[in-house]
Design a protein around this motif. Structure first.
Motif, PDB file in Angstrom:
ATOM      1  N   ASP A 138     -21.135 117.524  39.350  1.00  0.00           N
ATOM      2  CA  ASP A 138     -20.740 117.341  37.958  1.00  0.00           C
ATOM      3  C   ASP A 138     -19.829 116.123  37.828  1.00  0.00           C
ATOM      4  O   ASP A 138     -18.908 115.922  38.611  1.00  0.00           O
ATOM      5  CB  ASP A 138     -20.007 118.576  37.441  1.00  0.00           C
ATOM      6  N   HIS A 139     -20.109 115.315  36.834  1.00  0.00           N
ATOM      7  CA  HIS A 139     -19.293 114.141  36.575  1.00  0.00           C
ATOM      8  C   HIS A 139     -18.054 114.542  35.776  1.00  0.00           C
ATOM      9  O   HIS A 139     -18.075 115.511  35.019  1.00  0.00           O
ATOM     10  CB  HIS A 139     -20.102 113.109  35.797  1.00  0.00           C
ATOM     11  N   TYR A 140     -16.989 113.782  35.961  1.00  0.00           N
ATOM     12  CA  TYR A 140     -15.749 114.058  35.233  1.00  0.00           C
ATOM     13  C   TYR A 140     -15.065 112.735  34.912  1.00  0.00           C
ATOM     14  O   TYR A 140     -15.118 111.789  35.710  1.00  0.00           O
ATOM     15  CB  TYR A 140     -14.812 114.931  36.074  1.00  0.00           C
ATOM     16  N   THR A 141     -14.431 112.651  33.769  1.00  0.00           N
ATOM     17  CA  THR A 141     -13.701 111.449  33.367  1.00  0.00           C
ATOM     18  C   THR A 141     -12.226 111.783  33.187  1.00  0.00           C
ATOM     19  O   THR A 141     -11.893 112.736  32.470  1.00  0.00           O
ATOM     20  CB  THR A 141     -14.265 110.882  32.052  1.00  0.00           C
ATOM     21  N   THR A 142     -11.348 111.022  33.828  1.00  0.00           N
ATOM     22  CA  THR A 142      -9.914 111.231  33.678  1.00  0.00           C
ATOM     23  C   THR A 142      -9.486 110.863  32.258  1.00  0.00           C
ATOM     24  O   THR A 142      -9.983 109.897  31.677  1.00  0.00           O
ATOM     25  CB  THR A 142      -9.139 110.402  34.718  1.00  0.00           C
ATOM     26  N   GLN A 143      -8.507 111.608  31.737  1.00  0.00           N
ATOM     27  CA  GLN A 143      -8.175 111.466  30.328  1.00  0.00           C
ATOM     28  C   GLN A 143      -6.689 111.284  30.039  1.00  0.00           C
ATOM     29  O   GLN A 143      -6.272 111.334  28.882  1.00  0.00           O
ATOM     30  CB  GLN A 143      -8.710 112.686  29.557  1.00  0.00           C
ATOM     31  N   THR A 144      -5.877 111.060  31.078  1.00  0.00           N
ATOM     32  CA  THR A 144      -4.466 110.736  30.871  1.00  0.00           C
ATOM     33  C   THR A 144      -4.158 109.444  31.620  1.00  0.00           C
ATOM     34  O   THR A 144      -4.833 109.102  32.590  1.00  0.00           O
ATOM     35  CB  THR A 144      -3.542 111.848  31.400  1.00  0.00           C
ATOM     36  N   PHE A 145      -3.115 108.751  31.184  1.00  0.00           N
ATOM     37  CA  PHE A 145      -2.774 107.489  31.837  1.00  0.00           C
ATOM     38  C   PHE A 145      -2.291 107.723  33.261  1.00  0.00           C
ATOM     39  O   PHE A 145      -2.605 106.939  34.164  1.00  0.00           O
ATOM     40  CB  PHE A 145      -1.714 106.747  31.033  1.00  0.00           C
ATOM     41  N   LEU A 190      -5.992 104.096  27.706  1.00  0.00           N
ATOM     42  CA  LEU A 190      -4.984 105.130  27.905  1.00  0.00           C
ATOM     43  C   LEU A 190      -3.576 104.544  27.987  1.00  0.00           C
ATOM     44  O   LEU A 190      -2.621 105.159  27.518  1.00  0.00           O
ATOM     45  CB  LEU A 190      -5.309 105.919  29.170  1.00  0.00           C
ATOM     46  N   ALA A 191      -3.448 103.363  28.562  1.00  0.00           N
ATOM     47  CA  ALA A 191      -2.132 102.737  28.713  1.00  0.00           C
ATOM     48  C   ALA A 191      -1.477 102.465  27.366  1.00  0.00           C
ATOM     49  O   ALA A 191      -0.275 102.712  27.187  1.00  0.00           O
ATOM     50  CB  ALA A 191      -2.251 101.439  29.503  1.00  0.00           C
ATOM     51  N   LEU A 253       2.690  99.409  25.387  1.00  0.00           N
ATOM     52  CA  LEU A 253       2.684 100.709  26.045  1.00  0.00           C
ATOM     53  C   LEU A 253       3.773 101.618  25.484  1.00  0.00           C
ATOM     54  O   LEU A 253       4.923 101.180  25.307  1.00  0.00           O
ATOM     55  CB  LEU A 253       2.896 100.555  27.552  1.00  0.00           C
ATOM     56  N   PRO A 254       3.459 102.874  25.207  1.00  0.00           N
ATOM     57  CA  PRO A 254       4.503 103.847  24.864  1.00  0.00           C
ATOM     58  C   PRO A 254       5.505 103.931  26.013  1.00  0.00           C
ATOM     59  O   PRO A 254       5.163 103.666  27.177  1.00  0.00           O
ATOM     60  CB  PRO A 254       3.720 105.156  24.711  1.00  0.00           C
ATOM     61  N   VAL A 255       6.736 104.319  25.718  1.00  0.00           N
ATOM     62  CA  VAL A 255       7.798 104.356  26.728  1.00  0.00           C
ATOM     63  C   VAL A 255       7.404 105.210  27.926  1.00  0.00           C
ATOM     64  O   VAL A 255       7.631 104.835  29.080  1.00  0.00           O
ATOM     65  CB  VAL A 255       9.108 104.881  26.108  1.00  0.00           C
ATOM     66  N   ALA A 256       6.798 106.362  27.675  1.00  0.00           N
ATOM     67  CA  ALA A 256       6.411 107.255  28.776  1.00  0.00           C
ATOM     68  C   ALA A 256       5.430 106.574  29.717  1.00  0.00           C
ATOM     69  O   ALA A 256       5.523 106.721  30.943  1.00  0.00           O
ATOM     70  CB  ALA A 256       5.807 108.539  28.221  1.00  0.00           C
ATOM     71  N   ASN A 257       4.497 105.804  29.172  1.00  0.00           N
ATOM     72  CA  ASN A 257       3.513 105.112  30.009  1.00  0.00           C
ATOM     73  C   ASN A 257       4.143 103.940  30.753  1.00  0.00           C
ATOM     74  O   ASN A 257       3.748 103.624  31.881  1.00  0.00           O
ATOM     75  CB  ASN A 257       2.339 104.631  29.162  1.00  0.00           C
TER      76      ASN A 257
END
Length: 305
Positions: A138-145, A190-191, A253-257
């Motif tokens: 199964d393929h999967y795509t990452t979704q968070t930075f 995502l960044a 970029l948001p501060v968290a990223n």
């Protein structure tokens, strides 16, 4: 009114399967398709095939210097005309007829579609040269930075982006450090605070024929071999890419990223103890598919990342 999708295709000596792929793009339902092709220095009959379709008003193509796959696709983004959405296409696959319509429906249903950078990434059915199905995981795509720093698992030929993400990419120069175009686009989205929408339903036939740039099969042995081979030819390509992303997009970029990126760069280029801590830092770990962490950890332990 149907939404317009500009499909961006890079070709290189693709005469064998090109017609089948072009036809599957032109036969998409529920959307208005515009196909823009950049040829990356073909020497076979690819140009003649493209000219035939262009003469019929079915696509537009142009020739360029041989930039290789990644830079050729990003150049296409820079050369793309105004459109509602944009999609990447390889030269040798086959799309199901409602691939784009499904992607646009999922993007349009997102509340930030009009302003937030959004990227659709889909699943695929692997097939052999004759389009016979090949069993695959199964393929999967990452979704968070944080996960994208570890591994941008996002297959380019499935990707569709909205206008906001295309504009973010087009307003910056071509990057010098790229693993692949899909890796770069995924990380940038995502960044800067955009979102990735993953569709688990396979909407295309991903052809494996021995000449693919990236065949989509990645075992642990493949990853070790890849890292070892690249280690002698590149100087920290993964952290170089992230450093360039920081230089080009840092203010967006948001501060968290920003914190995630700075921490990864500091520890990824630190001593062995720091690299080990980053390799197994739960903040970055991909929990949904642990095998995607392997290349990141191998690279850090080998002081290549």
């Amino acid at each position: 009114m149907k939404k317009q999708v500009t499909v961006l295709m890079s070709t290189y000596n693709g005469e064998k399967y090109l017609r089948q792929q072009v036809d599957s793009i032109l036969n998409q339902t529920g959307v208005q398709v515009r196909l823009l092709v950049r040829d990356d220095g073909s020497t076979d009959q690819t140009l003649a095939i493209l000219q035939e379709y262009q003469d019929k008003g079915l696509l537009r193509y142009y020739q360029g210097a041989n930039l290789k796959t990644a830079r050729s696709f990003i150049q296409l983004v820079h050369d793309s005309p105004a459109s509602d959405y944009y999609a990447f296409s390889d030269q040798d696959d086959v799309w199901l007829k409602d691939k784009l319509n499904r992607a646009l429906s999922m993007l349009a249903s997102h509340p930030g579609n009009d302003s937030m950078p959004l990227l659709y990434a889909g699943n695929f059915q692997m097939v052999d040269a004759n389009l016979n199905k090949i069993p695959s995981a199964d393929h999967y795509t990452t979704q968070t930075f944080a996960n994208a720093i570890v591994y941008s698992c996002c297959t380019g030929c499935t990707m569709v982006m909205n206008r906001a993400l295309r504009d973010v990419l087009k307003n910056h120069p071509l990057p010098q450090h790229m693993l692949m175009h899909d890796d770069w686009v995924h990380k940038v989205c995502l960044a800067v605070g955009g979102q990735v929408i993953f569709d688990s339903q396979p909407m295309m036939l991903y052809r494996q024929h021995g000449n693919n740039v990236d065949g989509g099969i990645h075992t642990l042995k493949d990853k070790v071999k890849k890292v070892w081979g690249e280690r002698t030819n590149h100087a920290r390509i993964m952290s170089d890419q992230l450093e360039e992303l920081q230089e080009m997009y840092g203010q967006q970029l948001p501060v968290a990223n920003q914190r995630l990126l700075k921490h990864a760069l500091r520890y990824g280029r630190g001593n062995l103890s720091q690299r080990v801590r980053l390799a197994f830092d739960s903040t970055y770990a991909i929990r949904e598919k642990p095998s995607l962490n392997h290349e990141f950890r191998i690279s850090l332990l080998m002081n290549y990342w």
